[in-house]
Design a protein around this motif. Structure first.
Motif, PDB file in Angstrom:
ATOM      1  N   ASP A  32       2.066  26.945  29.241  1.00 25.46           N
ATOM      2  CA  ASP A  32       1.928  26.171  28.011  1.00 25.46           C
ATOM      3  C   ASP A  32       1.222  24.860  28.350  1.00 25.46           C
ATOM      4  OD1 ASP A  32       2.806  23.952  26.142  1.00 25.46           O
ATOM      5  OD2 ASP A  32       3.632  25.678  25.081  1.00 25.46           O
ATOM      6  N   THR A  34       0.930  22.119  26.779  1.00 28.53           N
ATOM      7  CA  THR A  34       1.632  20.908  26.367  1.00 28.53           C
ATOM      8  C   THR A  34       2.797  20.578  27.290  1.00 28.53           C
ATOM      9  OG1 THR A  34       1.049  21.392  24.079  1.00 28.53           O
ATOM     10  CG2 THR A  34       2.799  19.778  24.425  1.00 28.53           C
ATOM     11  N   THR A  35       3.609  21.588  27.611  1.00 23.75           N
ATOM     12  CA  THR A  35       4.828  21.345  28.391  1.00 23.75           C
ATOM     13  C   THR A  35       4.666  21.656  29.869  1.00 23.75           C
ATOM     14  OG1 THR A  35       5.656  23.591  28.052  1.00 23.75           O
ATOM     15  CG2 THR A  35       6.255  21.933  26.384  1.00 23.75           C
ATOM     16  N   GLY A  36       3.679  22.483  30.224  1.00 22.22           N
ATOM     17  CA  GLY A  36       3.527  22.913  31.611  1.00 22.22           C
ATOM     18  C   GLY A  36       4.488  24.020  31.995  1.00 22.22           C
ATOM     19  N   ARG A  37       5.290  24.507  31.039  1.00 25.86           N
ATOM     20  CA  ARG A  37       6.239  25.583  31.315  1.00 25.86           C
ATOM     21  C   ARG A  37       5.528  26.926  31.346  1.00 25.86           C
ATOM     22  NH1 ARG A  37      10.432  24.561  26.730  1.00 25.86           N
ATOM     23  NH2 ARG A  37      10.821  22.395  27.141  1.00 25.86           N
ATOM     24  N   MET A  39       5.470  30.563  30.182  1.00 23.91           N
ATOM     25  CA  MET A  39       5.968  31.297  29.028  1.00 23.91           C
ATOM     26  C   MET A  39       5.506  32.749  29.128  1.00 23.91           C
ATOM     27  SD  MET A  39       7.469  28.799  27.495  1.00 23.91           S
ATOM     28  CE  MET A  39       7.909  29.539  25.931  1.00 23.91           C
ATOM     29  N   ALA A 115      10.705  31.630  27.836  1.00 27.78           N
ATOM     30  CA  ALA A 115      10.399  30.711  28.930  1.00 27.78           C
ATOM     31  C   ALA A 115      10.921  31.290  30.242  1.00 27.78           C
ATOM     32  CB  ALA A 115      11.021  29.338  28.674  1.00 27.78           C
ATOM     33  N   SER A 118      10.064  27.876  36.131  1.00 27.59           N
ATOM     34  CA  SER A 118       8.833  27.221  36.557  1.00 27.59           C
ATOM     35  C   SER A 118       9.147  26.258  37.691  1.00 27.59           C
ATOM     36  CB  SER A 118       8.221  26.420  35.399  1.00 27.59           C
ATOM     37  OG  SER A 118       7.932  27.237  34.308  1.00 27.59           O
ATOM     38  N   HIS A 124      14.303  18.544  36.310  1.00 30.29           N
ATOM     39  CA  HIS A 124      13.655  19.114  35.139  1.00 30.29           C
ATOM     40  C   HIS A 124      13.901  20.623  35.010  1.00 30.29           C
ATOM     41  CE1 HIS A 124      11.526  15.577  33.880  1.00 30.29           C
ATOM     42  NE2 HIS A 124      11.000  15.418  35.084  1.00 30.29           N
TER      43      HIS A 124
END
Length: 163
Positions: A32, A34-37, A39, A115, A118, A124
């Motif tokens: 993603d 925006t979040t760096g996650r 998905m 998700a 990560s 985090h």
């Protein structure tokens, strides 16, 4: 070679981990922006999410049945686990079954995004692998749900009459 001297090519990042999930595990992942996650788009692969105590029993029962190893994500803050599954089951139409799963806080994810764990700073990290995905194997969703329901049925208090 010390940790500080590792080359960028050997360091784990959301991009390298997502690539591993796609190439080795066959999971349709993306990072993603925006979040760096990391998905995953649900579709042929879905998830069955449940409280960790029930999930531990399901994990043991699936192992006893020689199903696995099943990739399982632990959601640390929520106290839940998600089994990654083949989305091969029919929609649940029986209201009694839906109610049983709802009361037990069991959810089936067939659509949307899931998700995945990560890499990142320890504070985090919200998801971790209980059993990591290392191959394309995912158990049948029908099998996992059947196992969940059998364990829930076995845990029901039995009516023993007036005494």
């Amino acid at each position: 070679m010390t940790h500080a001297h590792r080359s960028a090519a050997t360091q784990d990042s959301p991009q390298t981990r997502s690539l591993f999930y796609r190439k080795v595990c066959g999971l349709p992942t993306f990072v993603d922006p925006t979040t760096g996650r990391i998905m995953m788009s649900a579709g042929s692969t879905g998830a069955v999410m449940m409280p960790a105590d029930l999930a531990q029993r399901v994990k043991v029962e699936l192992h006893r049945r020689n199903v696995g190893p099943c990739p399982i994500i632990g959601h640390l803050r929520a106290g839940t686990w998600s089994f990654l599954i083949r989305a091969d089951m029919d929609p649940i139409g029986d209201p009694a079954v839906l109610a049983q799963l709802w009361r037990a806080r069991v959810a089936v994810v067939r659509d949307g995004e899931i998700a995945l764990p990560s890499p990142g700073p320890e504070h985090h990290i919200a998801r971790t692998w209980v059993v990591p995905a290392t191959t394309p194997f995912r158990p049948s969703g029908t099998t996992v749900l059947s196992c969940v329901r059998e364990l829930l049925d076995a845990a029901k208090p039995r009516n023993r009459g007036p005494y």
